[in-house]
Design a protein around this motif. Structure first.
Motif, mmCIF file in Angstrom:
data_model
loop_
_atom_site.group_PDB
_atom_site.id
_atom_site.type_symbol
_atom_site.label_atom_id
_atom_site.label_comp_id
_atom_site.label_asym_id
_atom_site.label_seq_id
_atom_site.Cartn_x
_atom_site.Cartn_y
_atom_site.Cartn_z
ATOM 1 N N ASN A 104 0.806 -1.223 0.000
ATOM 2 C CA ASN A 104 0.000 0.000 0.000
ATOM 3 C C ASN A 104 0.838 1.273 0.000
ATOM 4 O OD1 ASN A 104 -2.348 -1.470 -0.114
ATOM 5 N ND2 ASN A 104 -2.793 -1.318 2.077
ATOM 6 N N SER A 119 -4.798 -1.681 -1.451
ATOM 7 C CA SER A 119 -5.372 -0.523 -2.145
ATOM 8 C C SER A 119 -4.583 -0.232 -3.415
ATOM 9 C CB SER A 119 -5.371 0.708 -1.238
ATOM 10 O OG SER A 119 -4.053 1.062 -0.871
ATOM 11 N N SER A 120 -5.294 0.038 -4.493
ATOM 12 C CA SER A 120 -4.684 0.425 -5.764
ATOM 13 C C SER A 120 -5.736 1.170 -6.578
ATOM 14 C CB SER A 120 -4.175 -0.796 -6.530
ATOM 15 O OG SER A 120 -5.248 -1.650 -6.878
#
Length: 373
Positions: free
Chosen positions: A176, A208-209
């Motif tokens: 992340n 998360s991306s």
């Protein structure tokens, strides 16, 4: 039945290595009888640990400290076996020299001390290496790509045993921080019964991306229920690519991400890779393919429509000199490779480990692939 066959072959291989270590190293050491006796006892206990390991691996109900002790013997015996072969070759050379008997005995004594020291040093170094995950940053040129993208790749995590919830939580924290456009997981994520893997898998839902996380199965998923694993991973908001593709990026400036089942599906009789389905309607944009084993590229008649293939499976050899054996089976073992004028292949060395918590000459990695035109 498959477990019985695996366990039988596994036992024979390590029994042979143990026998060679005893006969060709320990028995020939120029140490006193008591020292050689203790070394033999340690070797037998190590082999006993090898026999217990498969049970602990696939039915992980033992505490982590005990699992750690049971997982080391595979690597210890393998590395000691390699050093035994080296010791045997040098010993033979010393015995054939024209030195005096006293001088040969002096060199032999030094060789024996050196061999035992090397066994201790290489095993300690291999254990220390497995604790650290390195960041591999790779620049990749993709023809006709109209905007840059950052792909973060992890592979061969092998959840089970020492690869637990805490390990995955720390891994997700590292991912992340990288600001990925997408995160891809190229197989062998789960290596135990799904019920034991769920707490660790749940942590992956926190990745998360910008455009999401994508997964393909590796050969080990077939051993533990490939369909339930796919369903559970999907439930975490991670998309499993099952001979299919998705468009990634800005409109008219992105690329297609494709994924196939592992080639083990041919032996399994289901969940077989189908490159034609995976590449369907992708001809207008650059294409990145996820395929667990580098060897799968040999099944593709024409790679002209594939710009980059991301693989895992090899672990980079994990423990030197095993990488030479891997090279006999797989066309590429690690890193970025030019397959032909149209296609690049990147092989991740693995983010976790299989078997012993040891790596020598092949660090664990998180890969950051910076795509640009």
């Amino acid at each position: 039945m498959s477990f019985i066959i695996f366990f039988s072959v596994f036992t024979i291989v390590f029994a042979f290595q143990t026998y060679i270590i005893k006969k060709r190293l320990i028995n020939k050491l120029d140490f006193n009888y008591k020292t050689r006796k203790y070394l033999s006892l340690f070797l037998y206990l190590t082999f006993f640990g090898v026999l217990l390991y498969p049970v602990a691996r696939y039915f992980p109900v033992v505490p982590n400290w005990l699992y750690f002790l049971l997982s080391l013997p595979i690597g210890v015996i393998f590395l000691t076996f390699i050093i035994t072969l080296l010791h045997e070759i040098i010993s033979f050379g010393i015995s054939k020299t024209k030195y005096t008997k006293n001088r040969r005995e002096f060199f032999k004594k030094g060789l024996d001390i050196g061999a035992v020291s090397l066994v201790l040093a290489t095993n300690a170094k291999a254990m220390d290496n497995a604790r650290n995950i390195e960041l591999e940053i790779v620049d990749v040129k993709i023809k006709n790509l109209l905007a840059p993208y950052k792909i973060v790749q992890i592979s061969d995590v092998h959840i089970g045993g020492l690869i637990d919830k805490e390990f995955i939580k720390n891994l997700v924290d590292k991912i992340n921080l990288l600001g990925a456009d997408i995160v891809v997981i190229t197989g062998d994520l789960v290596d135990t019964k799904l019920e034991y893997a769920k707490p660790a898998l749940n942590e992956l839902g926190n990745i998360s991306s910008k455009y999401g996380t994508y997964f393909i199965v590796g050969n080990h998923e077939y051993f533990h229920g490939v369909k339930p694993i796919i369903d559970y991973v999907n439930s975490l908001g991670i998309k499993t690519l099952e001979n299919e593709n998705v468009y990634i990026g800005e409109e008219n400036k992105g690329f297609y991400l494709c994924g196939v089942y592992d080639r083990f599906g041919f032996r399994y009789g289901a969940f077989k890779p189908d490159i034609n389905k995976a590449l369907l309607n992708t001809q207008d944009f650059p294409t990145v393919l996820l395929a667990h084993q580098p060897k799968y590229i040999n099944s593709i008649e024409d790679t002209k429509g594939i710009d980059l293939i991301l693989c895992g499976h090899t672990h980079g050899g994990q423990i030197f000199p095993f990488n030479f054996l891997v090279k006999l089976e797989q066309p590429y073992v690690r890193g970025l490779n030019v397959h032909n004028e149209h296609t690049l292949v990147y092989v991740n060395k693995g983010t976790g480990f299989w078997g012993p918590p040891m790596r020598l000459g092949a660090s664990a990695e998180i890969t950051v692939l910076k795509l640009s035109s």
